[in-house]
Design a protein around this motif. Sequence first.
Motif, PDB file in Angstrom:
ATOM      1  N   UNK A  73       0.859  -1.174   0.000  1.00  0.00           N
ATOM      2  CA  UNK A  73       0.000   0.000   0.000  1.00  0.00           C
ATOM      3  C   UNK A  73       0.897   1.226   0.000  1.00  0.00           C
ATOM      4  N   UNK A  74       0.458   2.261  -0.691  1.00  0.00           N
ATOM      5  CA  UNK A  74       1.268   3.471  -0.773  1.00  0.00           C
ATOM      6  C   UNK A  74       0.383   4.701  -0.653  1.00  0.00           C
ATOM      7  N   UNK A  75       1.013   5.806  -0.295  1.00  0.00           N
ATOM      8  CA  UNK A  75       0.316   7.087  -0.273  1.00  0.00           C
ATOM      9  C   UNK A  75       1.300   8.172  -0.664  1.00  0.00           C
ATOM     10  N   UNK A  76       0.800   9.209  -1.293  1.00  0.00           N
ATOM     11  CA  UNK A  76       1.668  10.320  -1.695  1.00  0.00           C
ATOM     12  C   UNK A  76       0.880  11.616  -1.672  1.00  0.00           C
ATOM     13  N   UNK A  77       1.580  12.687  -1.301  1.00  0.00           N
ATOM     14  CA  UNK A  77       0.939  14.007  -1.299  1.00  0.00           C
ATOM     15  C   UNK A  77       0.775  14.449  -2.742  1.00  0.00           C
ATOM     16  N   UNK A  78      -0.384  14.964  -3.045  1.00  0.00           N
ATOM     17  CA  UNK A  78      -0.705  15.386  -4.398  1.00  0.00           C
ATOM     18  C   UNK A  78      -1.253  16.799  -4.386  1.00  0.00           C
ATOM     19  N   UNK A  82      -2.042  18.917   2.063  1.00  0.00           N
ATOM     20  CA  UNK A  82      -2.937  18.108   2.877  1.00  0.00           C
ATOM     21  C   UNK A  82      -3.754  17.105   2.083  1.00  0.00           C
ATOM     22  N   UNK A  83      -3.543  17.036   0.772  1.00  0.00           N
ATOM     23  CA  UNK A  83      -4.267  16.081  -0.073  1.00  0.00           C
ATOM     24  C   UNK A  83      -3.329  14.934  -0.436  1.00  0.00           C
ATOM     25  N   UNK A  84      -3.797  13.716  -0.206  1.00  0.00           N
ATOM     26  CA  UNK A  84      -3.002  12.521  -0.453  1.00  0.00           C
ATOM     27  C   UNK A  84      -3.772  11.543  -1.322  1.00  0.00           C
ATOM     28  N   UNK A  85      -3.026  10.806  -2.134  1.00  0.00           N
ATOM     29  CA  UNK A  85      -3.600   9.715  -2.920  1.00  0.00           C
ATOM     30  C   UNK A  85      -3.112   8.401  -2.311  1.00  0.00           C
TER      31      UNK A  85
END
Length: 182
Positions: A73-78, A82-85
Amino acid sequence: MIKFETQRLILRNFISSDIDDFYEYMRLESTAKYEDFEPQTYKECTSAIERRITLDNVMAVILKDSGKMIGDINFSQEGEKGTYEIGYDFNEKFWNNGYATEACIAVLNHIFSEVGGRRVYAQCNDDNYSSIKLLERLGMRQEGHFIEDVTFKNDSTGNPIYVNSYLYAILKREWNLNEQNQ
Protein backbone atom coordinates in the motif's frame (compact mmCIF):
# COMPACT_ATOMS: atom_id res chain seq x y z
CA MET A 1 11.08 3.75 9.32
CA ILE A 2 7.33 3.19 9.33
CA LYS A 3 5.61 0.32 11.08
CA PHE A 4 1.93 -0.11 11.94
CA GLU A 5 0.25 -3.07 13.53
CA THR A 6 -3.40 -3.96 13.19
CA GLN A 7 -5.26 -6.94 14.57
CA ARG A 8 -3.93 -9.29 11.87
CA LEU A 9 -1.33 -7.30 9.94
CA ILE A 10 1.99 -5.51 10.11
CA LEU A 11 2.59 -2.66 7.67
CA ARG A 12 6.26 -1.75 7.37
CA ASN A 13 8.94 -0.55 5.01
CA PHE A 14 10.04 -3.01 2.37
CA ILE A 15 13.11 -5.15 3.02
CA SER A 16 15.16 -7.11 0.49
CA SER A 17 13.82 -10.48 1.67
CA ASP A 18 10.30 -9.45 0.53
CA ILE A 19 11.24 -10.24 -3.07
CA ASP A 20 9.75 -13.74 -3.36
CA ASP A 21 6.39 -12.77 -1.87
CA PHE A 22 6.33 -9.55 -3.93
CA TYR A 23 7.10 -11.43 -7.15
CA GLU A 24 4.39 -13.99 -6.32
CA TYR A 25 1.64 -11.42 -6.97
CA MET A 26 3.37 -8.86 -9.19
CA ARG A 27 3.90 -11.50 -11.89
CA LEU A 28 0.15 -12.13 -12.15
CA GLU A 29 -2.16 -10.75 -14.81
CA SER A 30 -4.76 -10.18 -12.08
CA THR A 31 -2.40 -7.69 -10.40
CA ALA A 32 -1.41 -5.91 -13.62
CA LYS A 33 -4.94 -5.80 -15.06
CA TYR A 34 -5.83 -2.37 -13.65
CA GLU A 35 -2.29 -0.99 -13.39
CA ASP A 36 0.07 0.88 -15.67
CA PHE A 37 2.39 -2.12 -15.95
CA GLU A 38 2.37 -5.64 -17.34
CA PRO A 39 3.05 -8.70 -15.18
CA GLN A 40 6.52 -8.17 -13.73
CA THR A 41 9.63 -10.30 -14.13
CA TYR A 42 11.72 -11.31 -11.13
CA LYS A 43 14.38 -8.80 -12.20
CA GLU A 44 11.80 -5.99 -12.42
CA CYS A 45 10.50 -6.91 -8.97
CA THR A 46 14.03 -6.89 -7.55
CA SER A 47 14.57 -3.36 -8.91
CA ALA A 48 11.20 -2.26 -7.52
CA ILE A 49 12.07 -3.63 -4.06
CA GLU A 50 15.43 -1.81 -4.12
CA ARG A 51 13.60 1.49 -4.81
CA ARG A 52 10.88 0.84 -2.24
CA ILE A 53 13.30 0.02 0.60
CA THR A 54 14.21 3.72 0.88
CA LEU A 55 10.62 5.03 0.89
CA ASP A 56 8.44 5.74 3.92
CA ASN A 57 5.24 6.09 1.90
CA VAL A 58 5.25 2.59 0.37
CA MET A 59 4.65 -0.27 2.77
CA ALA A 60 4.67 -4.02 2.64
CA VAL A 61 1.56 -5.65 4.16
CA ILE A 62 2.53 -8.67 6.25
CA LEU A 63 0.38 -11.33 7.93
CA LYS A 64 1.23 -11.31 11.64
CA ASP A 65 0.70 -15.03 12.11
CA SER A 66 2.97 -16.23 9.30
CA GLY A 67 5.21 -13.32 8.32
CA LYS A 68 4.09 -13.62 4.70
CA MET A 69 3.88 -10.44 2.66
CA ILE A 70 0.47 -10.38 0.96
CA GLY A 71 0.39 -6.94 -0.62
CA ASP A 72 1.56 -3.38 -0.57
CA ILE A 73 0.00 0.00 0.00
CA ASN A 74 1.27 3.47 -0.77
CA PHE A 75 0.32 7.09 -0.27
CA SER A 76 1.67 10.32 -1.70
CA GLN A 77 0.94 14.01 -1.30
CA GLU A 78 -0.70 15.39 -4.40
CA GLY A 79 -1.30 18.96 -5.47
CA GLU A 80 -3.09 20.85 -2.72
CA LYS A 81 -1.43 20.81 0.70
CA GLY A 82 -2.94 18.11 2.88
CA THR A 83 -4.27 16.08 -0.07
CA TYR A 84 -3.00 12.52 -0.45
CA GLU A 85 -3.60 9.71 -2.92
CA ILE A 86 -3.58 6.07 -1.81
CA GLY A 87 -3.00 2.96 -3.90
CA TYR A 88 -2.58 -0.74 -3.22
CA ASP A 89 -1.95 -4.16 -4.73
CA PHE A 90 -2.71 -7.46 -3.00
CA ASN A 91 -1.95 -11.08 -3.80
CA GLU A 92 -5.14 -12.63 -5.20
CA LYS A 93 -4.68 -15.65 -2.90
CA PHE A 94 -5.60 -13.35 -0.01
CA TRP A 95 -8.51 -11.42 -1.53
CA ASN A 96 -11.90 -11.39 0.22
CA ASN A 97 -10.48 -11.69 3.74
CA GLY A 98 -10.70 -8.03 4.75
CA TYR A 99 -6.92 -7.54 4.69
CA ALA A 100 -7.01 -4.63 2.22
CA THR A 101 -9.68 -2.87 4.30
CA GLU A 102 -7.67 -3.40 7.50
CA ALA A 103 -4.47 -2.10 5.87
CA CYS A 104 -6.19 0.92 4.32
CA ILE A 105 -7.79 1.88 7.64
CA ALA A 106 -4.33 1.87 9.26
CA VAL A 107 -2.87 4.03 6.50
CA LEU A 108 -5.80 6.47 6.49
CA ASN A 109 -5.50 6.82 10.27
CA HIS A 110 -1.80 7.55 9.81
CA ILE A 111 -2.42 10.14 7.09
CA PHE A 112 -5.14 11.94 9.05
CA SER A 113 -3.54 11.79 12.50
CA GLU A 114 0.24 11.78 11.93
CA VAL A 115 0.95 13.27 8.51
CA GLY A 116 -1.50 16.18 8.57
CA GLY A 117 -3.77 14.96 5.81
CA ARG A 118 -6.99 16.85 5.16
CA ARG A 119 -8.28 14.88 2.15
CA VAL A 120 -7.45 11.44 0.74
CA TYR A 121 -8.48 10.15 -2.66
CA ALA A 122 -8.08 7.04 -4.79
CA GLN A 123 -8.76 6.29 -8.41
CA CYS A 124 -9.83 3.00 -9.95
CA ASN A 125 -11.16 1.65 -13.23
CA ASP A 126 -14.94 1.75 -13.37
CA ASP A 127 -15.06 -2.03 -13.85
CA ASN A 128 -12.75 -2.84 -10.92
CA TYR A 129 -15.60 -3.88 -8.65
CA SER A 130 -13.39 -5.16 -5.83
CA SER A 131 -11.61 -1.82 -5.53
CA ILE A 132 -14.90 0.10 -5.75
CA LYS A 133 -16.34 -1.96 -2.88
CA LEU A 134 -13.18 -1.46 -0.82
CA LEU A 135 -13.24 2.33 -1.26
CA GLU A 136 -16.92 2.46 -0.34
CA ARG A 137 -16.31 0.28 2.76
CA LEU A 138 -13.73 2.86 3.81
CA GLY A 139 -16.44 5.52 3.70
CA MET A 140 -15.06 7.21 0.62
CA ARG A 141 -17.54 8.86 -1.71
CA GLN A 142 -17.49 8.82 -5.48
CA GLU A 143 -16.59 12.30 -6.69
CA GLY A 144 -16.17 11.70 -10.37
CA HIS A 145 -16.67 9.31 -13.25
CA PHE A 146 -14.25 9.99 -16.07
CA ILE A 147 -14.83 8.55 -19.52
CA GLU A 148 -11.81 7.32 -21.48
CA ASP A 149 -9.61 9.56 -19.35
CA VAL A 150 -6.45 7.51 -19.10
CA THR A 151 -4.47 4.93 -21.01
CA PHE A 152 -1.84 2.60 -19.61
CA LYS A 153 -1.69 -0.09 -22.27
CA ASN A 154 -1.88 -0.58 -26.01
CA ASP A 155 -3.80 -3.07 -28.11
CA SER A 156 -2.12 -5.59 -30.40
CA THR A 157 -1.72 -2.95 -33.13
CA GLY A 158 -0.06 -0.45 -30.80
CA ASN A 159 -3.08 1.83 -30.36
CA PRO A 160 -3.77 3.12 -26.84
CA ILE A 161 -6.57 1.48 -24.88
CA TYR A 162 -8.45 4.18 -22.98
CA VAL A 163 -10.28 3.26 -19.79
CA ASN A 164 -12.99 4.87 -17.69
CA SER A 165 -12.23 5.62 -14.07
CA TYR A 166 -13.83 6.67 -10.81
CA LEU A 167 -12.37 9.06 -8.27
CA TYR A 168 -13.25 8.40 -4.63
CA ALA A 169 -12.32 10.67 -1.71
CA ILE A 170 -12.83 11.30 1.98
CA LEU A 171 -12.14 14.32 4.19
CA LYS A 172 -10.53 14.09 7.62
CA ARG A 173 -13.71 15.36 9.30
CA GLU A 174 -15.73 12.63 7.55
CA TRP A 175 -13.19 9.99 8.55
CA ASN A 176 -13.26 11.11 12.18
CA LEU A 177 -17.05 10.75 12.33
CA ASN A 178 -16.77 7.00 11.75
CA GLU A 179 -15.83 5.45 15.11
CA GLN A 180 -14.80 2.09 13.57
CA ASN A 181 -11.75 3.82 12.08
CA GLN A 182 -10.33 4.90 15.42
